[in-house]
Design a protein around this motif. Structure first.
Motif, PDB file in Angstrom:
ATOM      1  N   ALA A   1     -10.234   4.797  -1.239  1.00 49.54           N
ATOM      2  CA  ALA A   1     -10.468   6.240  -1.274  1.00 49.54           C
ATOM      3  C   ALA A   1     -10.487   6.731  -2.722  1.00 49.54           C
ATOM      4  CB  ALA A   1      -9.401   6.980  -0.470  1.00 49.54           C
ATOM      5  N   LEU A   2      -9.551   6.234  -3.513  1.00 50.93           N
ATOM      6  CA  LEU A   2      -9.501   6.617  -4.925  1.00 50.93           C
ATOM      7  C   LEU A   2     -10.775   6.178  -5.636  1.00 50.93           C
ATOM      8  CD1 LEU A   2      -8.042   7.725  -7.415  1.00 50.93           C
ATOM      9  CD2 LEU A   2      -7.028   5.484  -7.716  1.00 50.93           C
TER      10      LEU A   2
ATOM     11  N   ILE B   1       2.227  11.050  -9.045  1.00 51.96           N
ATOM     12  CA  ILE B   1       1.267  11.591 -10.001  1.00 51.96           C
ATOM     13  C   ILE B   1       0.913  13.018  -9.615  1.00 51.96           C
ATOM     14  CG2 ILE B   1      -1.112  11.410 -10.824  1.00 51.96           C
ATOM     15  CD1 ILE B   1      -0.900   8.420 -10.586  1.00 51.96           C
TER      16      ILE B   1
ATOM     17  N   MET C   1      -6.643  10.150   0.641  1.00 55.74           N
ATOM     18  CA  MET C   1      -6.066   8.831   0.383  1.00 55.74           C
ATOM     19  C   MET C   1      -4.788   8.632   1.173  1.00 55.74           C
ATOM     20  SD  MET C   1      -6.401   7.685  -3.483  1.00 55.74           S
ATOM     21  CE  MET C   1      -5.659   9.105  -4.206  1.00 55.74           C
TER      22      MET C   1
ATOM     23  N   LEU D   1      -5.969   3.538 -13.106  1.00 59.79           N
ATOM     24  CA  LEU D   1      -6.046   4.567 -12.072  1.00 59.79           C
ATOM     25  C   LEU D   1      -5.139   5.740 -12.394  1.00 59.79           C
ATOM     26  CD1 LEU D   1      -3.548   4.501  -9.741  1.00 59.79           C
ATOM     27  CD2 LEU D   1      -4.658   2.387  -9.155  1.00 59.79           C
ATOM     28  N   THR D   2      -3.989   5.460 -12.998  1.00 63.47           N
ATOM     29  CA  THR D   2      -3.103   6.560 -13.384  1.00 63.47           C
ATOM     30  C   THR D   2      -3.752   7.423 -14.445  1.00 63.47           C
ATOM     31  OG1 THR D   2      -1.227   5.113 -12.964  1.00 63.47           O
ATOM     32  CG2 THR D   2      -0.787   7.120 -14.178  1.00 63.47           C
TER      33      THR D   2
ATOM     34  N   MET E   1      -7.668  -2.317   1.339  1.00 65.62           N
ATOM     35  CA  MET E   1      -6.621  -1.381   0.982  1.00 65.62           C
ATOM     36  C   MET E   1      -7.180   0.026   0.935  1.00 65.62           C
ATOM     37  SD  MET E   1      -4.028  -2.198  -2.039  1.00 65.62           S
ATOM     38  CE  MET E   1      -5.175  -3.447  -2.621  1.00 65.62           C
TER      39      MET E   1
ATOM     40  N   LEU F   1      -6.614   9.552 -13.098  1.00 66.12           N
ATOM     41  CA  LEU F   1      -6.085  10.708 -12.376  1.00 66.12           C
ATOM     42  C   LEU F   1      -5.566  11.762 -13.346  1.00 66.12           C
ATOM     43  CD1 LEU F   1      -4.240   9.118  -9.329  1.00 66.12           C
ATOM     44  CD2 LEU F   1      -6.166  10.676  -9.263  1.00 66.12           C
ATOM     45  N   ASP F   2      -4.982  11.319 -14.427  1.00 63.72           N
ATOM     46  CA  ASP F   2      -4.504  12.276 -15.424  1.00 63.72           C
ATOM     47  C   ASP F   2      -5.660  13.035 -16.051  1.00 63.72           C
ATOM     48  OD1 ASP F   2      -1.555  10.673 -16.932  1.00 63.72           O
ATOM     49  OD2 ASP F   2      -1.843  11.848 -15.113  1.00 63.72           O
TER      50      ASP F   2
ATOM     51  N   ALA G   1      -6.080   3.099   0.524  1.00 60.59           N
ATOM     52  CA  ALA G   1      -5.764   4.096  -0.501  1.00 60.59           C
ATOM     53  C   ALA G   1      -6.586   3.858  -1.757  1.00 60.59           C
ATOM     54  CB  ALA G   1      -4.274   4.075  -0.821  1.00 60.59           C
ATOM     55  N   ILE G   2      -6.654   2.612  -2.186  1.00 62.27           N
ATOM     56  CA  ILE G   2      -7.424   2.290  -3.388  1.00 62.27           C
ATOM     57  C   ILE G   2      -8.899   2.579  -3.165  1.00 62.27           C
ATOM     58  CG2 ILE G   2      -8.258   0.406  -4.808  1.00 62.27           C
ATOM     59  CD1 ILE G   2      -5.668   0.847  -5.770  1.00 62.27           C
TER      60      ILE G   2
ATOM     61  N   HIS H   1       1.293  16.529 -11.623  1.00 62.16           N
ATOM     62  CA  HIS H   1       0.185  17.443 -11.899  1.00 62.16           C
ATOM     63  C   HIS H   1       0.520  18.856 -11.440  1.00 62.16           C
ATOM     64  CE1 HIS H   1      -3.102  14.106 -12.111  1.00 62.16           C
ATOM     65  NE2 HIS H   1      -2.159  13.962 -13.002  1.00 62.16           N
TER      66      HIS H   1
ATOM     67  N   ASP I   1       0.806  -1.203   0.000  1.00 62.09           N
ATOM     68  CA  ASP I   1       0.000   0.000   0.000  1.00 62.09           C
ATOM     69  C   ASP I   1       0.845   1.260   0.000  1.00 62.09           C
ATOM     70  OD1 ASP I   1      -3.149   0.700   1.634  1.00 62.09           O
ATOM     71  OD2 ASP I   1      -2.673   0.012  -0.364  1.00 62.09           O
TER      72      ASP I   1
ATOM     73  N   ASP J   1      -5.729  -3.460 -17.039  1.00 62.01           N
ATOM     74  CA  ASP J   1      -4.653  -3.232 -16.084  1.00 62.01           C
ATOM     75  C   ASP J   1      -4.991  -2.134 -15.084  1.00 62.01           C
ATOM     76  OD1 ASP J   1      -1.630  -1.432 -16.140  1.00 62.01           O
ATOM     77  OD2 ASP J   1      -2.020  -3.261 -14.986  1.00 62.01           O
ATOM     78  N   ARG J   2      -5.024  -2.485 -13.829  1.00 58.03           N
ATOM     79  CA  ARG J   2      -5.493  -1.549 -12.806  1.00 58.03           C
ATOM     80  C   ARG J   2      -4.595  -0.317 -12.671  1.00 58.03           C
ATOM     81  NH1 ARG J   2      -6.138  -2.938  -6.489  1.00 58.03           N
ATOM     82  NH2 ARG J   2      -3.893  -3.235  -6.719  1.00 58.03           N
ATOM     83  N   LEU J   3      -3.308  -0.528 -12.686  1.00 60.68           N
ATOM     84  CA  LEU J   3      -2.390   0.596 -12.481  1.00 60.68           C
ATOM     85  C   LEU J   3      -2.548   1.636 -13.590  1.00 60.68           C
ATOM     86  CD1 LEU J   3      -0.230   1.626 -10.577  1.00 60.68           C
ATOM     87  CD2 LEU J   3       1.481   0.558 -12.029  1.00 60.68           C
ATOM     88  N   SER J   4      -2.637   1.146 -14.830  1.00 57.42           N
ATOM     89  CA  SER J   4      -2.815   2.067 -15.950  1.00 57.42           C
ATOM     90  C   SER J   4      -4.121   2.823 -15.821  1.00 57.42           C
ATOM     91  CB  SER J   4      -2.805   1.319 -17.276  1.00 57.42           C
ATOM     92  OG  SER J   4      -1.624   0.580 -17.416  1.00 57.42           O
TER      93      SER J   4
END
Lengths: 242, 115
Positions: B6-7, A110, A200, B96-97, B1, B100-101, B3-4, A114, A100, B91-94
């Motif tokens: 919350a996102l 990120i 987060m 979420l990134t 988890m 966010l972008d 952090a995830i 930004h 985590d 793909d999860r990482l891609s």
């Protein structure tokens, strides 16, 4: 239409909160030395008209703007590099539950990116604002010169020129307003995103402390600094954890 | 988890009110591309016509979002529309990134240029 007769105004306000110059009713022109109440006919295009100086307190020279943008580009490259390394770690950990703290590092990365991009856009807006201000000073000056001419000396060309200049002035002010609005809007949205990321990261911190682990590479104050350095409205004190 | 989660919550908020967009995870919920279109539309409705989209057109929705984001906002696509179709679980990482972008906090640069 009102006429701008400011002389040597120096803008003290923050460039990003700049509002357009207030429209005033025609102020009395500076009389020539030794003028009497009963004015003699104006001696042609008389007393010197001074062009408003545009150097605001926060004026940033163009080279500095470009310089900072270059620096930002370098920093973005460095972030990219860090991102590549971090992504490797994240993906290799993915088969088990991904760390985590790695994820939070990812979010922080990120967010850093930004923020750099935002600063770039601020610089662009600043560049445009400064250009518009200069143009405005030029147009005002030309208008004042024109209006300084006694009515009876006006030609048809002059009347047309006056219209054109007035229109240009209006356009410039509209553009300046548009920039201010954009900046406001962007600020609001950025705050939304910042709040989310903060939540987060904080949740993660709380979890760690609750579990008694001290693995966190970052402390709450650092995080707040990262997120709060540009937004004065943000409270700087760590919130109470529920 | 935490952090995830919350996102994910934030992603849900960003897509609130948009038909057929239901964020229950950070992978398959995004597969049909509607979530990307939703967040783009939410902050800049002139970018695309959300109502004309339907969740079956996985390829088209994703393609639209990636193109609009790249051309209008200068945000490079991290995903391929073809991959979104081909992979049952993207793909999860891609994701979420990229999401966010797409958040407005990052796209001001190109807007500033265009303005």
């Amino acid at each position: 239409m009102c006429v701008f007769v400011f002389l040597q105004s120096s803008c003290k306000e923050n460039p990003f909160n700049r509002k357009p110059s207030p429209v005033t009713s025609p102020a009395p022109k500076k009389p020539p030395k030794g003028s009497k109440p009963a004015r003699p006919p104006a001696p042609g295009h008389g007393f010197p008209l001074i062009k408003r100086k545009v150097q605001a307190d926060q004026y940033i020279p163009v080279e500095d703007i470009y310089g900072e943008m270059d620096t930002i580009e370098q920093q973005l490259d460095e972030l990219e590099q860090r991102g590549v390394e971090l992504e490797e770690k994240l993906r290799s950990a993915e088969n088990d539950t991904p760390e985590d703290s790695l994820l939070v590092d990812w979010f922080k990365l990120i967010h850093e990116k930004h923020m750099l991009v935002r600063r770039e856009s601020e610089l662009i807006y600043l560049f445009k604002q400064q250009n518009l201000e200069q143009r405005q000073a030029d147009v005002e000056y030309e208008l004042r010169c024109l209006l300084n001419k006694p009515d009876k000396d006006w030609t048809e060309e002059d009347r047309v020129r006056e219209k054109v200049l007035m229109q240009e002035l209006v356009t410039i002010i509209e553009q300046r307003n548009a920039i201010v609005n954009c900046l406001d809007e962007d600020r609001q949205r950025e705050e939304e995103e910042d709040k989310m990321l903060e939540a987060m990261i904080k949740k993660k911190e709380f979890q760690k402390e609750a579990e008694g682990k001290k693995k966190g590479k970052f402390k709450p104050m650092k995080v707040l600094k990262l997120l709060g350095n540009k937004h004065e409205s943000k409270s700087k004190s760590p919130k109470e954890k529920s | 988890m935490a952090a995830i989660k919350a996102l994910q919550q934030w992603c849900k908020q960003q897509c609130e009110g948009y038909r057929d967009v239901s964020i229950t995870n950070m992978t398959t919920s995004f597969r049909d591309g509607l979530a990307f279109c939703a967040i783009l539309h939410r902050h800049q409705p002139q970018l695309l016509n959300f109502n004309s989209l339907s969740k079956e057109n996985i390829y088209e929705n994703n393609k639209l979002a990636f193109q609009v984001a790249e051309v209008q906002l200068g945000i490079p696509a991290l995903l391929d529309a073809e991959d979104m179709v081909a992979m049952k679980v993207p793909d999860r990482l891609s994701i979420l990134t990229y999401f966010l972008d797409l958040a407005p906090g990052s796209s001001s640069y190109t807007k500033a240029l265009k303005n």
